[in-house]
Design an enzyme around this catalytic site. Structure first.
Site, mmCIF file in Angstrom:
data_model
loop_
_atom_site.group_PDB
_atom_site.id
_atom_site.type_symbol
_atom_site.label_atom_id
_atom_site.label_comp_id
_atom_site.label_asym_id
_atom_site.label_seq_id
_atom_site.Cartn_x
_atom_site.Cartn_y
_atom_site.Cartn_z
ATOM 1 N N SER A 55 0.695 -1.007 0.098
ATOM 2 C CA SER A 55 -0.156 0.088 -0.130
ATOM 3 C C SER A 55 0.723 1.459 -0.172
ATOM 4 O O SER A 55 2.040 1.044 0.781
ATOM 5 C CB SER A 55 -0.704 0.073 1.368
ATOM 6 O OG SER A 55 -1.202 1.362 1.488
ATOM 7 N N LYS A 65 2.930 -3.202 5.478
ATOM 8 C CA LYS A 65 2.534 -3.739 4.257
ATOM 9 C C LYS A 65 3.852 -3.591 3.493
ATOM 10 O O LYS A 65 4.584 -4.042 2.383
ATOM 11 C CB LYS A 65 1.580 -2.374 3.631
ATOM 12 C CG LYS A 65 0.585 -3.298 3.656
ATOM 13 C CD LYS A 65 0.064 -4.085 2.978
ATOM 14 C CE LYS A 65 -1.299 -3.944 2.629
ATOM 15 N NZ LYS A 65 -1.477 -5.554 2.491
ATOM 16 N N TYR A 95 -0.444 -1.126 9.686
ATOM 17 C CA TYR A 95 -0.375 -1.313 8.521
ATOM 18 C C TYR A 95 0.552 -1.064 7.462
ATOM 19 O O TYR A 95 0.813 -1.740 6.612
ATOM 20 C CB TYR A 95 -1.880 -0.658 8.115
ATOM 21 C CG TYR A 95 -2.526 -0.483 6.576
ATOM 22 C CD1 TYR A 95 -3.167 -2.169 6.436
ATOM 23 C CD2 TYR A 95 -2.261 0.415 5.966
ATOM 24 C CE1 TYR A 95 -3.657 -2.059 5.326
ATOM 25 C CE2 TYR A 95 -2.597 0.143 4.237
ATOM 26 C CZ TYR A 95 -3.261 -1.180 3.572
ATOM 27 O OH TYR A 95 -3.933 -1.583 2.580
HETATM 28 P P1 NAI Z 1 -11.602 -5.732 1.144
HETATM 29 O O1 NAI Z 1 -12.014 -5.287 2.961
HETATM 30 O O2 NAI Z 1 -12.640 -5.664 0.377
HETATM 31 O O3 NAI Z 1 -10.986 -7.043 1.162
HETATM 32 C C1 NAI Z 1 -10.090 -8.053 1.876
HETATM 33 C C2 NAI Z 1 -10.867 -9.321 1.856
HETATM 34 O O4 NAI Z 1 -10.177 -9.907 3.235
HETATM 35 C C3 NAI Z 1 -11.732 -8.905 2.413
HETATM 36 O O5 NAI Z 1 -13.076 -9.406 2.276
HETATM 37 C C4 NAI Z 1 -11.602 -9.840 4.070
HETATM 38 O O6 NAI Z 1 -12.895 -10.794 4.596
HETATM 39 C C5 NAI Z 1 -10.631 -10.787 3.679
HETATM 40 N N1 NAI Z 1 -10.258 -11.148 4.672
HETATM 41 C C6 NAI Z 1 -9.947 -10.527 5.813
HETATM 42 N N2 NAI Z 1 -8.779 -11.140 6.859
HETATM 43 C C7 NAI Z 1 -8.725 -12.125 6.583
HETATM 44 C C8 NAI Z 1 -7.833 -13.771 6.739
HETATM 45 N N3 NAI Z 1 -7.052 -13.502 7.875
HETATM 46 N N4 NAI Z 1 -8.087 -14.351 6.286
HETATM 47 C C9 NAI Z 1 -8.720 -14.959 5.194
HETATM 48 N N5 NAI Z 1 -9.528 -13.642 4.369
HETATM 49 C C10 NAI Z 1 -9.564 -12.085 4.875
HETATM 50 O O7 NAI Z 1 -10.221 -4.534 1.392
HETATM 51 P P2 NAI Z 1 -9.860 -4.716 0.169
HETATM 52 O O8 NAI Z 1 -9.553 -3.017 -0.480
HETATM 53 O O9 NAI Z 1 -10.223 -5.058 -1.820
HETATM 54 O O10 NAI Z 1 -8.453 -5.123 0.078
HETATM 55 C C11 NAI Z 1 -7.448 -5.543 -0.430
HETATM 56 C C12 NAI Z 1 -5.771 -5.306 -0.732
HETATM 57 O O11 NAI Z 1 -5.795 -4.884 -1.303
HETATM 58 C C13 NAI Z 1 -6.096 -5.919 1.476
HETATM 59 O O12 NAI Z 1 -4.230 -6.569 0.919
HETATM 60 C C14 NAI Z 1 -5.423 -4.254 1.175
HETATM 61 O O13 NAI Z 1 -4.883 -3.922 2.570
HETATM 62 C C15 NAI Z 1 -5.021 -3.394 -0.132
HETATM 63 N N6 NAI Z 1 -5.099 -2.316 -0.074
HETATM 64 C C16 NAI Z 1 -6.143 -2.255 -0.630
HETATM 65 C C17 NAI Z 1 -6.268 -0.200 -1.231
HETATM 66 C C18 NAI Z 1 -7.642 -0.170 -1.733
HETATM 67 O O14 NAI Z 1 -7.701 1.263 -2.431
HETATM 68 N N7 NAI Z 1 -8.862 -0.931 -1.864
HETATM 69 C C19 NAI Z 1 -5.426 -0.112 -1.108
HETATM 70 C C20 NAI Z 1 -3.526 -0.421 -0.759
HETATM 71 C C21 NAI Z 1 -3.564 -2.064 -0.286
#
Ligand code: NAI
Length: 305
Positions: free
Chosen positions: A153, A170, A166
């Site tokens: 990130s 990251k 975080y």
């Molecule tokens: P999101 O919350 O929609 O997706 C994350 C998913 O991971 C969720 O569906 C959740 O249920 C699952 N999850 C959480 N803990 C878990 C575990 N212990 N085991 C298995 N599954 C688990 O959020 P998003 O934004 O799609 O995030 C995806 C990745 O992208 C993350 O690593 C986040 O840090 C990273 N990210 C996202 C950004 C954005 O702009 N959306 C920016 C920078 C990084």
């Protein structure tokens, strides 16, 4: 250019029940990969669990004519990592692609951050990336082929208020990728890191609705899919992706100066040279820690020689 496809490949996407992971999984499914849709099904802070999120994405992939299975294990344990790799091999006989995507947030200024908030975020992001990748590598090694994606990130690369846990997790992931890159290369395993920005429940409402709508996760997935394809030969990269913009970020080191070879430099000598030490003009990337050492030694022996 001919269509880039994943026929015969098996992809595991962690945290694929929503947001970016779901979008990655759908794209792999649409392009012929068999997909393991992992998701714990919890809340954004990591509490709770359920099967609905992963199941729904499996249904979506199957509705497109693709093939997928759900897995509900948590990425943050040794057993969880082992079980999701076993699920891939059991269902589809092999594993070619892993996208470490699962994530949670527990934002708080560092002064107020509890040890639990600190640790929990590192456990899911950093330890989770380790557990899943470690379990996946033997299966990839067996194929002599693999593609691993890590998710970092801008908060880790550059910092963000209220996200010390975080940010640390990251950037730790980038360190993990740097070594997986070296250890995987001789087995045909390439590792890259994506720094996304996209509308998701984690992203919440940090920008106005109109801007958020433009940040479709699909923009990021296109880059992830390319990096996971046979066509890609790049390894060890950090790629930013979001809203249609793509770029590469890197760790670089300035040319620097060699001071006081035969005597320790004084603090004043450091002060006098500081502008040159900090000047990133002609800064360079290094493919490994070992490749960085000769630069230091050149200064050392240069003066003696
Ligand atoms: P999101 O919350 O929609 O997706 C994350 C998913 O991971 C969720 O569906 C959740 O249920 C699952 N999850 C959480 N803990 C878990 C575990 N212990 N085991 C298995 N599954 C688990 O959020 P998003 O934004 O799609 O995030 C995806 C990745 O992208 C993350 O690593 C986040 O840090 C990273 N990210 C996202 C950004 C954005 O702009 N959306 C920016 C920078 C990084």
């Amino acid at each position: 250019m001919s269509e880039i496809r994943f026929d015969g490949r098996v992809a595991l996407v962690t945290g694929a029940g929503g947001g970016l992971g779901r979008s990655h999984a759908l794209l792999f499914g649409a392009r012929g990969a068999k997909v393991v849709v992992n998701d714990l099904g919890g809340n954004t802070d990591g509490t709770g669990s359920g099967t609905t999120m992963a199941d729904r994405v499996v249904t979506e992939i199957k509705a497109m004519g693709g093939d997928a299975v759900a897995n509900y294990d948590s990425v943050d344990t040794w057993e969880g990592g082992e079980k999701m790799i076993a699920a891939a091999v059991e269902a589809f006989g092999r594993l070619d692609i892993v996208v470490n995507n699962a994530g949670i947030l527990r934002d708080k200024s560092i002064a107020k951050m509890t040890p639990e908030e600190w640790t929990r975020v590192l456990e899911v992001h950093l330890n989770g990336s380790y557990y899943v990748t470690r379990a996946a590598l033997p299966a990839m090694r067996q194929n002599g082929y693999g593609r691993v994606i890590f998710t970092t990130s801008a908060a880790g690369l550059y910092g963000n208020f209220g996200q010390a846990n975080y940010s640390a997790a990251k950037l730790g992931i980038v360190g993990l990728m740097n070594t997986v890159k070296l250890e995987g290369q001789k087995f045909g395993v390439l590792a890259n890191t994506i720094a996304p920005i996209a509308k998701s429940r984690l992203m919440g409402t940090v920008m106005d609705e109109a801007t958020m709508e433009k940040l479709k996760p699909e923009f990021v997935s296109a880059m992830v899919a390319y990096l996971c394809s046979e066509e890609n030969t790049f390894t060890g990269g950090i790629f930013t992706a979001g809203g249609g913009h793509y770029a590469r970020a890197a760790m670089v080191e300035s040319p620097g100066v060699t001071l006081g070879i035969d005597a320790i430099p004084s603090v004043e000598q450091i002060a006098a040279s500081f502008p040159k030490i900090a000047d990133l003009t002609d800064a360079q990337e290094y493919p490994s820690a070992g490749a960085n050492v000769p630069k230091l030694m050149a200064g050392l022996f240069g003066s003696k020689g």
